[in-house]
Design a protein around this motif. Sequence first.
Motif, PDB file in Angstrom:
ATOM      1  N   ASN A   1      44.498  37.851  54.495  1.00  0.00           N
ATOM      2  CA  ASN A   1      43.994  37.691  55.861  1.00  0.00           C
ATOM      3  C   ASN A   1      44.901  36.713  56.609  1.00  0.00           C
ATOM      4  OD1 ASN A   1      41.867  39.515  55.339  1.00  0.00           O
ATOM      5  ND2 ASN A   1      40.653  37.892  54.404  1.00  0.00           N
ATOM      6  N   SER A   2      44.445  35.522  56.942  1.00  0.00           N
ATOM      7  CA  SER A   2      45.286  34.579  57.681  1.00  0.00           C
ATOM      8  C   SER A   2      45.722  33.391  56.828  1.00  0.00           C
ATOM      9  CB  SER A   2      44.527  34.061  58.912  1.00  0.00           C
ATOM     10  OG  SER A   2      43.328  33.411  58.515  1.00  0.00           O
ATOM     11  N   GLU A   3      45.559  33.486  55.505  1.00  0.00           N
ATOM     12  CA  GLU A   3      45.835  32.359  54.622  1.00  0.00           C
ATOM     13  C   GLU A   3      46.990  32.681  53.670  1.00  0.00           C
ATOM     14  OE1 GLU A   3      43.411  29.579  51.356  1.00  0.00           O
ATOM     15  OE2 GLU A   3      42.454  31.322  52.290  1.00  0.00           O
TER      16      GLU A   3
ATOM     17  N   ASN B   1      68.296  35.545  45.289  1.00  0.00           N
ATOM     18  CA  ASN B   1      67.221  36.386  44.774  1.00  0.00           C
ATOM     19  C   ASN B   1      66.019  35.505  44.449  1.00  0.00           C
ATOM     20  OD1 ASN B   1      68.600  39.189  44.242  1.00  0.00           O
ATOM     21  ND2 ASN B   1      70.017  37.646  43.440  1.00  0.00           N
ATOM     22  N   GLY B   2      64.845  36.047  44.619  1.00  0.00           N
ATOM     23  CA  GLY B   2      63.645  35.284  44.296  1.00  0.00           C
ATOM     24  C   GLY B   2      62.416  36.176  44.294  1.00  0.00           C
ATOM     25  N   GLY B   3      61.321  35.595  43.877  1.00  0.00           N
ATOM     26  CA  GLY B   3      60.080  36.372  43.847  1.00  0.00           C
ATOM     27  C   GLY B   3      58.909  35.527  43.405  1.00  0.00           C
ATOM     28  N   ASN B   4      57.747  36.128  43.450  1.00  0.00           N
ATOM     29  CA  ASN B   4      56.530  35.452  43.010  1.00  0.00           C
ATOM     30  C   ASN B   4      55.469  36.519  42.727  1.00  0.00           C
ATOM     31  OD1 ASN B   4      54.760  33.429  42.334  1.00  0.00           O
ATOM     32  ND2 ASN B   4      55.066  32.246  44.216  1.00  0.00           N
ATOM     33  N   ALA B   5      54.442  36.121  42.007  1.00  0.00           N
ATOM     34  CA  ALA B   5      53.369  37.059  41.653  1.00  0.00           C
ATOM     35  C   ALA B   5      52.087  36.285  41.406  1.00  0.00           C
ATOM     36  CB  ALA B   5      53.749  37.873  40.415  1.00  0.00           C
ATOM     37  N   GLY B   6      50.959  36.946  41.603  1.00  0.00           N
ATOM     38  CA  GLY B   6      49.683  36.276  41.352  1.00  0.00           C
ATOM     39  C   GLY B   6      48.505  37.204  41.545  1.00  0.00           C
ATOM     40  N   TYR B   7      47.330  36.725  41.099  1.00  0.00           N
ATOM     41  CA  TYR B   7      46.080  37.470  41.214  1.00  0.00           C
ATOM     42  C   TYR B   7      45.304  36.960  42.428  1.00  0.00           C
ATOM     43  CZ  TYR B   7      46.916  38.937  36.385  1.00  0.00           C
ATOM     44  OH  TYR B   7      47.452  39.465  35.239  1.00  0.00           O
ATOM     45  N   LEU B   8      44.714  37.894  43.172  1.00  0.00           N
ATOM     46  CA  LEU B   8      43.877  37.530  44.314  1.00  0.00           C
ATOM     47  C   LEU B   8      42.516  38.213  44.186  1.00  0.00           C
ATOM     48  CD1 LEU B   8      46.313  37.821  47.383  1.00  0.00           C
ATOM     49  CD2 LEU B   8      45.724  35.787  46.055  1.00  0.00           C
ATOM     50  N   HIS B   9      41.469  37.449  44.459  1.00  0.00           N
ATOM     51  CA  HIS B   9      40.114  38.016  44.503  1.00  0.00           C
ATOM     52  C   HIS B   9      39.850  38.447  45.934  1.00  0.00           C
ATOM     53  CE1 HIS B   9      35.500  37.457  43.821  1.00  0.00           C
ATOM     54  NE2 HIS B   9      35.865  38.718  43.939  1.00  0.00           N
ATOM     55  N   LEU B  10      39.701  39.749  46.123  1.00  0.00           N
ATOM     56  CA  LEU B  10      39.533  40.300  47.465  1.00  0.00           C
ATOM     57  C   LEU B  10      38.163  40.939  47.634  1.00  0.00           C
ATOM     58  CD1 LEU B  10      42.979  42.096  47.931  1.00  0.00           C
ATOM     59  CD2 LEU B  10      42.392  39.727  48.486  1.00  0.00           C
ATOM     60  N   GLN B  11      37.657  40.841  48.852  1.00  0.00           N
ATOM     61  CA  GLN B  11      36.478  41.594  49.243  1.00  0.00           C
ATOM     62  C   GLN B  11      36.924  42.875  49.937  1.00  0.00           C
ATOM     63  OE1 GLN B  11      33.442  40.699  48.301  1.00  0.00           O
ATOM     64  NE2 GLN B  11      34.291  38.833  47.375  1.00  0.00           N
ATOM     65  N   GLN B  12      36.050  43.847  49.986  1.00  0.00           N
ATOM     66  CA  GLN B  12      36.388  45.104  50.649  1.00  0.00           C
ATOM     67  C   GLN B  12      36.772  44.825  52.105  1.00  0.00           C
ATOM     68  OE1 GLN B  12      33.207  47.953  50.847  1.00  0.00           O
ATOM     69  NE2 GLN B  12      34.551  49.661  51.214  1.00  0.00           N
ATOM     70  N   GLY B  13      37.928  45.332  52.519  1.00  0.00           N
ATOM     71  CA  GLY B  13      38.390  45.129  53.892  1.00  0.00           C
ATOM     72  C   GLY B  13      39.360  43.974  54.055  1.00  0.00           C
ATOM     73  N   ASP B  14      39.511  43.116  53.039  1.00  0.00           N
ATOM     74  CA  ASP B  14      40.503  42.039  53.123  1.00  0.00           C
ATOM     75  C   ASP B  14      41.904  42.640  53.230  1.00  0.00           C
ATOM     76  OD1 ASP B  14      38.690  39.992  53.045  1.00  0.00           O
ATOM     77  OD2 ASP B  14      38.942  39.561  50.907  1.00  0.00           O
ATOM     78  N   GLN B  15      42.764  41.943  53.988  1.00  0.00           N
ATOM     79  CA  GLN B  15      44.117  42.440  54.209  1.00  0.00           C
ATOM     80  C   GLN B  15      45.139  41.518  53.553  1.00  0.00           C
ATOM     81  OE1 GLN B  15      44.398  42.882  58.514  1.00  0.00           O
ATOM     82  NE2 GLN B  15      43.704  45.011  58.361  1.00  0.00           N
ATOM     83  N   VAL B  16      46.157  42.138  52.945  1.00  0.00           N
ATOM     84  CA  VAL B  16      47.230  41.403  52.290  1.00  0.00           C
ATOM     85  C   VAL B  16      48.554  41.931  52.841  1.00  0.00           C
ATOM     86  CG1 VAL B  16      48.335  40.832  50.090  1.00  0.00           C
ATOM     87  CG2 VAL B  16      45.838  41.048  50.216  1.00  0.00           C
ATOM     88  N   TYR B  17      49.451  41.012  53.206  1.00  0.00           N
ATOM     89  CA  TYR B  17      50.732  41.409  53.788  1.00  0.00           C
ATOM     90  C   TYR B  17      51.737  40.286  53.570  1.00  0.00           C
ATOM     91  CZ  TYR B  17      48.654  38.600  57.510  1.00  0.00           C
ATOM     92  OH  TYR B  17      48.035  37.597  58.212  1.00  0.00           O
ATOM     93  N   VAL B  18      53.004  40.574  53.859  1.00  0.00           N
ATOM     94  CA  VAL B  18      54.089  39.614  53.651  1.00  0.00           C
ATOM     95  C   VAL B  18      54.733  39.294  54.991  1.00  0.00           C
ATOM     96  CG1 VAL B  18      56.278  39.172  52.476  1.00  0.00           C
ATOM     97  CG2 VAL B  18      54.495  40.514  51.337  1.00  0.00           C
TER      98      VAL B  18
END
Length: 222
Positions: free
Chosen positions: A161-163, A180-197
């Motif tokens: 969302n906005s965080e 070069n670089g990168g990252n990875a992780g787990y997110l707990h999402l509710q239905q409708g939550d948005q994820v973007y870069v």
Amino acid sequence: MLWFLLLFCGLSLAEEGANDPETQSCFPDMCNLLKEVGAMSEKIKSLETRLQDSETRLQVSETKLQNSETRLQNSESQILELKNKERTKVIFSTAVGEGEKHIGPFTTDTTLIYKTVITNIGNAYNAATGIFTAPVAGVYYFTIFFHAGWKHKTSLHLYKNSEVKLSTSDEDTVTNRTDNGGNAGYLHLQQGDQVYVRLFKNSHVWGNGGYTTFSGSLVTQM
């Protein structure tokens, strides 16, 4: 009441037919009949009591049966819910896909649109906006990777969302020709939550091939 009737009958017969031979001969039969009626009445009461007990036990059995049916329905609902969860598949993998050029730098923070869709099971990623929208509540796993040149820094941030939730960056250097670089992780999402870069201002990434990627998948539904 029955014994009172017997007593009354006996007294009446004694008064009216004390000297009547026909009445005297009938009196013992009448008493026996009344005794039989009394015995039958007691049997009827006993049967009524047993019937009431049977009805009570039947009601208890019906209640237990209803409770069992309710538990069975609940179990079936839980099994169906688990099956639906197992059928929910969400997997996507994307790349920037902008050709032999760098994306950026920009004067403002910019949402990266990963135009090359490698996989999009569940159609939760929108290639027109670069935004992933969670179709169901659950825990998701996301990765971001980049490749860039050395003339400008690189700063990527993954948002829920906005965080900001994940970040990866590299400063511009003269000696190091590629970054070069990168990252990875787990997110707990509710239905409708948005994820973007988002690509932060004054930074860039390489746009060709599968170097700069954004991927995710549903690990477990909640």
